[in-house]
Design a protein around this motif. Sequence first.
Motif, PDB file in Angstrom:
ATOM      1  N   ASN A  47       0.808  -1.226   0.000  1.00  0.00           N
ATOM      2  CA  ASN A  47       0.000   0.000   0.000  1.00  0.00           C
ATOM      3  C   ASN A  47       0.845   1.282   0.000  1.00  0.00           C
ATOM      4  O   ASN A  47       0.315   2.375   0.159  1.00  0.00           O
ATOM      5  N   ASN A  48       2.181   1.099  -0.139  1.00  0.00           N
ATOM      6  CA  ASN A  48       3.132   2.217  -0.224  1.00  0.00           C
ATOM      7  C   ASN A  48       3.173   3.061   1.043  1.00  0.00           C
ATOM      8  O   ASN A  48       3.588   4.222   1.018  1.00  0.00           O
ATOM      9  N   GLN A  49       2.792   2.488   2.187  1.00  0.00           N
ATOM     10  CA  GLN A  49       2.936   3.173   3.471  1.00  0.00           C
ATOM     11  C   GLN A  49       4.382   3.020   3.941  1.00  0.00           C
ATOM     12  O   GLN A  49       5.042   2.027   3.633  1.00  0.00           O
ATOM     13  N   VAL A  50       4.865   3.990   4.690  1.00  0.00           N
ATOM     14  CA  VAL A  50       6.247   3.951   5.147  1.00  0.00           C
ATOM     15  C   VAL A  50       6.340   4.581   6.527  1.00  0.00           C
ATOM     16  O   VAL A  50       5.578   5.485   6.877  1.00  0.00           O
ATOM     17  N   ARG A  62       0.415   1.012   8.717  1.00  0.00           N
ATOM     18  CA  ARG A  62      -0.869   0.542   8.215  1.00  0.00           C
ATOM     19  C   ARG A  62      -0.660  -0.649   7.291  1.00  0.00           C
ATOM     20  O   ARG A  62       0.191  -0.629   6.415  1.00  0.00           O
ATOM     21  N   GLY A  63      -1.447  -1.697   7.528  1.00  0.00           N
ATOM     22  CA  GLY A  63      -1.317  -2.888   6.712  1.00  0.00           C
ATOM     23  C   GLY A  63      -2.332  -3.955   7.069  1.00  0.00           C
ATOM     24  O   GLY A  63      -3.035  -3.842   8.081  1.00  0.00           O
ATOM     25  N   LEU A  64      -2.387  -4.978   6.236  1.00  0.00           N
ATOM     26  CA  LEU A  64      -3.324  -6.078   6.413  1.00  0.00           C
ATOM     27  C   LEU A  64      -2.610  -7.399   6.178  1.00  0.00           C
ATOM     28  O   LEU A  64      -1.494  -7.435   5.650  1.00  0.00           O
ATOM     29  N   VAL A  65      -3.260  -8.482   6.558  1.00  0.00           N
ATOM     30  CA  VAL A  65      -2.742  -9.812   6.258  1.00  0.00           C
ATOM     31  C   VAL A  65      -2.602  -9.937   4.743  1.00  0.00           C
ATOM     32  O   VAL A  65      -3.492  -9.549   3.980  1.00  0.00           O
ATOM     33  N   GLY A  66      -1.453 -10.439   4.305  1.00  0.00           N
ATOM     34  CA  GLY A  66      -1.195 -10.576   2.878  1.00  0.00           C
ATOM     35  C   GLY A  66      -0.277  -9.493   2.337  1.00  0.00           C
ATOM     36  O   GLY A  66       0.222  -9.601   1.213  1.00  0.00           O
ATOM     37  N   ASN A  67      -0.041  -8.446   3.156  1.00  0.00           N
ATOM     38  CA  ASN A  67       0.864  -7.384   2.734  1.00  0.00           C
ATOM     39  C   ASN A  67       2.317  -7.823   2.901  1.00  0.00           C
ATOM     40  O   ASN A  67       2.609  -8.786   3.605  1.00  0.00           O
ATOM     41  N   THR A  68       3.227  -7.094   2.264  1.00  0.00           N
ATOM     42  CA  THR A  68       4.656  -7.381   2.367  1.00  0.00           C
ATOM     43  C   THR A  68       5.397  -6.142   2.836  1.00  0.00           C
ATOM     44  O   THR A  68       5.226  -5.053   2.284  1.00  0.00           O
ATOM     45  N   TYR A 116       6.864   9.534  -2.278  1.00  0.00           N
ATOM     46  CA  TYR A 116       6.173   9.596  -0.988  1.00  0.00           C
ATOM     47  C   TYR A 116       5.499  10.955  -0.822  1.00  0.00           C
ATOM     48  O   TYR A 116       5.684  11.648   0.181  1.00  0.00           O
ATOM     49  N   ALA A 117       4.712  11.321  -1.813  1.00  0.00           N
ATOM     50  CA  ALA A 117       4.037  12.623  -1.796  1.00  0.00           C
ATOM     51  C   ALA A 117       3.156  12.786  -0.569  1.00  0.00           C
ATOM     52  O   ALA A 117       3.038  13.889  -0.013  1.00  0.00           O
ATOM     53  N   GLN A 118       2.545  11.679  -0.096  1.00  0.00           N
ATOM     54  CA  GLN A 118       1.645  11.772   1.054  1.00  0.00           C
ATOM     55  C   GLN A 118       2.399  12.148   2.320  1.00  0.00           C
ATOM     56  O   GLN A 118       1.858  12.814   3.208  1.00  0.00           O
TER      57      GLN A 118
END
Length: 234
Positions: A47-50, A62-68, A116-118
Amino acid sequence: MRSGFIIVFLLTLFTVTVKGQQNVVRGQVTDATNAKLPSVLVKNITNNQVTLTTDSGNFEIRGLVGNTLIISSPGYVSDTLFVADMKFKNVKMTPLGITLGAVNVRGQRFDPRVEYAQVYQKSKVHVLSPTTWFGKEAKDARRLKKYFEKEVEERHVDSVFTKVYVGSLVPLKGVELDNFMSLYRPTYEFVRSNGGASMAAYINDSYKKYQALPPEKRVVPKLTSEVQPQQSKP
């Protein structure tokens, strides 16, 4: 009627809070000695969160099961973590086989303002918005912004102070060249203000200093977070 409204409101708030907690992956990053590692970059490539680890090595992203997740820090081997469940994650990082300050291999193209514009958006401070001053998300974004700005500077140094260029000026190869480049890596400010003949002169002058060092001083200390025991004062 009013009490019913309050109950509905509290239930809604509870549901939103629980849902938010379920969408956050938490963990801690340490090294082989169990020392907690601060300022380690944790990126969810799904989801490109950092985010960065805190001084105690903890992180929330932020993330869910199945993310890397990709966990990376200078001097350590990057680690990949597949989120199989939402349990607390304990990540141990392995030092690179080289040494502290070793020449990092980075991609040359890196524009954090685009990638990482956000983060840059959240780092802005608005006078009439207290959350942009004191909110955790805003403070984390400003911390990330500083990290990215430093990364841009380091990549610029990498693009100038390369193994091919340095190796063409000094008779060193392999580990010796790596150690030399780590010991005499120029600062971003120096690289930005000096080029061509000035950089060549700096490298040649640094090589003379390197030759003057005793053999044990030509090796960069191994990366370690172990706390050395303090000697008792006489």
